[in-house]
Design a protein around this motif. Sequence first.
Motif, PDB file in Angstrom:
ATOM      1  N   GLU A  73      -3.055  -0.164  11.619  1.00  0.00           N
ATOM      2  CA  GLU A  73      -3.753   1.058  11.221  1.00  0.00           C
ATOM      3  C   GLU A  73      -4.014   1.018   9.717  1.00  0.00           C
ATOM      4  OE1 GLU A  73      -2.895   5.839  11.641  1.00  0.00           O
ATOM      5  OE2 GLU A  73      -1.358   4.592  10.719  1.00  0.00           O
ATOM      6  N   GLN A  74      -5.192   1.446   9.311  1.00  0.00           N
ATOM      7  CA  GLN A  74      -5.492   1.492   7.879  1.00  0.00           C
ATOM      8  C   GLN A  74      -4.623   2.543   7.210  1.00  0.00           C
ATOM      9  OE1 GLN A  74      -9.634   1.440   6.854  1.00  0.00           O
ATOM     10  NE2 GLN A  74      -9.283   2.186   4.778  1.00  0.00           N
ATOM     11  N   SER A  75      -3.933   2.142   6.146  1.00  0.00           N
ATOM     12  CA  SER A  75      -3.063   3.066   5.420  1.00  0.00           C
ATOM     13  C   SER A  75      -3.011   2.633   3.963  1.00  0.00           C
ATOM     14  CB  SER A  75      -1.647   3.090   6.025  1.00  0.00           C
ATOM     15  OG  SER A  75      -1.089   1.790   6.040  1.00  0.00           O
ATOM     16  N   PRO A  76      -2.763   3.561   3.029  1.00  0.00           N
ATOM     17  CA  PRO A  76      -2.792   3.220   1.610  1.00  0.00           C
ATOM     18  C   PRO A  76      -1.568   2.425   1.172  1.00  0.00           C
ATOM     19  CG  PRO A  76      -2.192   5.521   1.893  1.00  0.00           C
ATOM     20  CD  PRO A  76      -2.550   5.000   3.253  1.00  0.00           C
ATOM     21  N   LEU A  77      -1.797   1.357   0.434  1.00  0.00           N
ATOM     22  CA  LEU A  77      -0.762   0.598  -0.267  1.00  0.00           C
ATOM     23  C   LEU A  77       0.272  -0.077   0.623  1.00  0.00           C
ATOM     24  CD1 LEU A  77      -0.098   2.931  -3.331  1.00  0.00           C
ATOM     25  CD2 LEU A  77      -1.681   1.016  -3.142  1.00  0.00           C
ATOM     26  N   CYS A  78      -0.006  -0.208   1.912  1.00  0.00           N
ATOM     27  CA  CYS A  78       0.920  -0.946   2.785  1.00  0.00           C
ATOM     28  C   CYS A  78       0.214  -1.270   4.088  1.00  0.00           C
ATOM     29  CB  CYS A  78       2.201  -0.146   3.054  1.00  0.00           C
ATOM     30  SG  CYS A  78       1.997   1.302   4.118  1.00  0.00           S
ATOM     31  N   THR A  79       0.852  -2.106   4.905  1.00  0.00           N
ATOM     32  CA  THR A  79       0.351  -2.406   6.246  1.00  0.00           C
ATOM     33  C   THR A  79       1.194  -1.639   7.257  1.00  0.00           C
ATOM     34  OG1 THR A  79      -0.482  -4.570   5.623  1.00  0.00           O
ATOM     35  CG2 THR A  79      -0.005  -4.234   7.944  1.00  0.00           C
ATOM     36  N   THR A  80       0.512  -0.939   8.153  1.00  0.00           N
ATOM     37  CA  THR A  80       1.166  -0.066   9.129  1.00  0.00           C
ATOM     38  C   THR A  80       0.769  -0.463  10.542  1.00  0.00           C
ATOM     39  OG1 THR A  80       1.191   1.806   7.584  1.00  0.00           O
ATOM     40  CG2 THR A  80       1.377   2.329   9.921  1.00  0.00           C
ATOM     41  N   LEU A  81       1.747  -0.483  11.443  1.00  0.00           N
ATOM     42  CA  LEU A  81       1.496  -0.685  12.864  1.00  0.00           C
ATOM     43  C   LEU A  81       1.615   0.653  13.574  1.00  0.00           C
ATOM     44  CD1 LEU A  81       3.647  -3.909  13.391  1.00  0.00           C
ATOM     45  CD2 LEU A  81       1.156  -3.797  13.169  1.00  0.00           C
ATOM     46  N   LEU A  82       0.681   0.959  14.475  1.00  0.00           N
ATOM     47  CA  LEU A  82       0.644   2.244  15.181  1.00  0.00           C
ATOM     48  C   LEU A  82       0.459   2.008  16.669  1.00  0.00           C
ATOM     49  CD1 LEU A  82       0.231   5.374  15.436  1.00  0.00           C
ATOM     50  CD2 LEU A  82      -2.191   4.944  14.949  1.00  0.00           C
ATOM     51  N   LYS A  83       1.327   2.647  17.455  1.00  0.00           N
ATOM     52  CA  LYS A  83       1.175   2.618  18.903  1.00  0.00           C
ATOM     53  C   LYS A  83       1.783   3.890  19.485  1.00  0.00           C
ATOM     54  CE  LYS A  83       2.247  -0.004  23.107  1.00  0.00           C
ATOM     55  NZ  LYS A  83       3.112  -1.046  23.714  1.00  0.00           N
ATOM     56  N   ASP A  84       1.006   4.573  20.337  1.00  0.00           N
ATOM     57  CA  ASP A  84       1.476   5.777  21.027  1.00  0.00           C
ATOM     58  C   ASP A  84       2.058   6.809  20.064  1.00  0.00           C
ATOM     59  OD1 ASP A  84       0.742   4.550  23.423  1.00  0.00           O
ATOM     60  OD2 ASP A  84       2.726   3.677  23.706  1.00  0.00           O
TER      61      ASP A  84
END
Length: 309
Positions: A73-84
Motif C-alpha cells: 500500500e502506498q504510504s509516506p516514508l515507509c513500505t506498508t503491507l495491507l490485507k483485510d
Amino acid sequence: MASIASKFRSSALISWKSTGKLQQTLAGCIERTGVALHSGKVSTVKIWPHFAGEGRWFDFRSNLIPASIDFVEQSPLCTTLLKDGLRIRTVEHLLSALEASGVDNCRIEIDNLDGEDKDVEVPIFDGSAREWVEAIEKVGLEIAKDSRGNDCEKIAPYLNEPVHFWHIDSFVVAFPSPKVHVTFGIDFPQVPAVGCQWFSSSLSDDSVYKRQIAPARTFCIYEEVEKMRNAGLIKGGSLENALVCSMGKGWLNPPLRFNDEPARHKALDLIGDLSVFARSGSQGLPVAHIVAYKSGHALHADFVRQISS
C-alpha cells in the motif's frame, strides 16, 4: 529436488531461471523487540523457519500477509503491507536483510502491546539493517524443505531488456546484467552536508551487503522534523535511530559510518522494496543493473508493479 519452475511464467521482459542453488530458511527462531519509528510503539518480531516454496509471510495475530507486491500500500516514508484492513508498516529494512542474506522462506510473527490496533510496525533499532543481519548470521541458515520433505530449487528473475519508471525528476531504471548490481543517487542541494551522492555495488557476494550496505542508517533533515511529527510520523524517531542533518549546521549526531551513508541507506531501502517481487521462495531482486535516482518507496513499488505486469 522439487522444481517450482512451472509456477513461473516468463515474459518478454523477465525470464525466470534457476540460480543453481536450493531455497533456504532459518535454522532457528529469531526474536527481537524494539521501538517503531513512526508510531513510537514497542513491537516484537519473531521470525520462524518456513517450508520451501512458501516464501516470506507476516503473521499478525494469526492473519497471514505475504511480503508481496500484491499487498503493498502506498504510504509516506515507509513500505506498508495491507490485507483485510490490517497493516504491517516499515517492513523495508527487515525485508532487505532477509533478501540479501538468502532467507527465502520464513514466517514473520509480529505484534505490539495494544490488542486493539489494526496497524503494527517493525522496530527501527539503530535505523539500519545491521541488527537483522547479525541476528540471521547468529541463528544460521539451512536448506528449506517443503511439506513432503523435498528441497526446492531457487529461481531468479532475469531482466531481458531495459525498463524504467519515473516521476518528475526521480527514476528507477534497470538494464540486463549477468549479476545483480545496484546504483543509487540522491541530491539534497539545500543541505550541503548531504549534497549529491552516488553509491554503486554488485551484490554477487553476500558479504558486500553485510559490510557495505546493512550498517547504513536512515536519515532526515532537521528542519523537516516538526512537519513530519505534525503529520503523525516519526513519533519514535531519535538521535539514536536516525542520522539528523541540519541545513545550516550539518550533521547533529556524527560520526557517519560511511562518507556516503545516506546514499547507501537508500540502496538498502531499494533492496527491501524490490524484494516484494519474490514469490514461492524465489529471489525478489531482478538480476539486472538497477539504477535509482531520488526515488522513494512509492516509486519502487510502481517499478515492481511494472515488471510484474
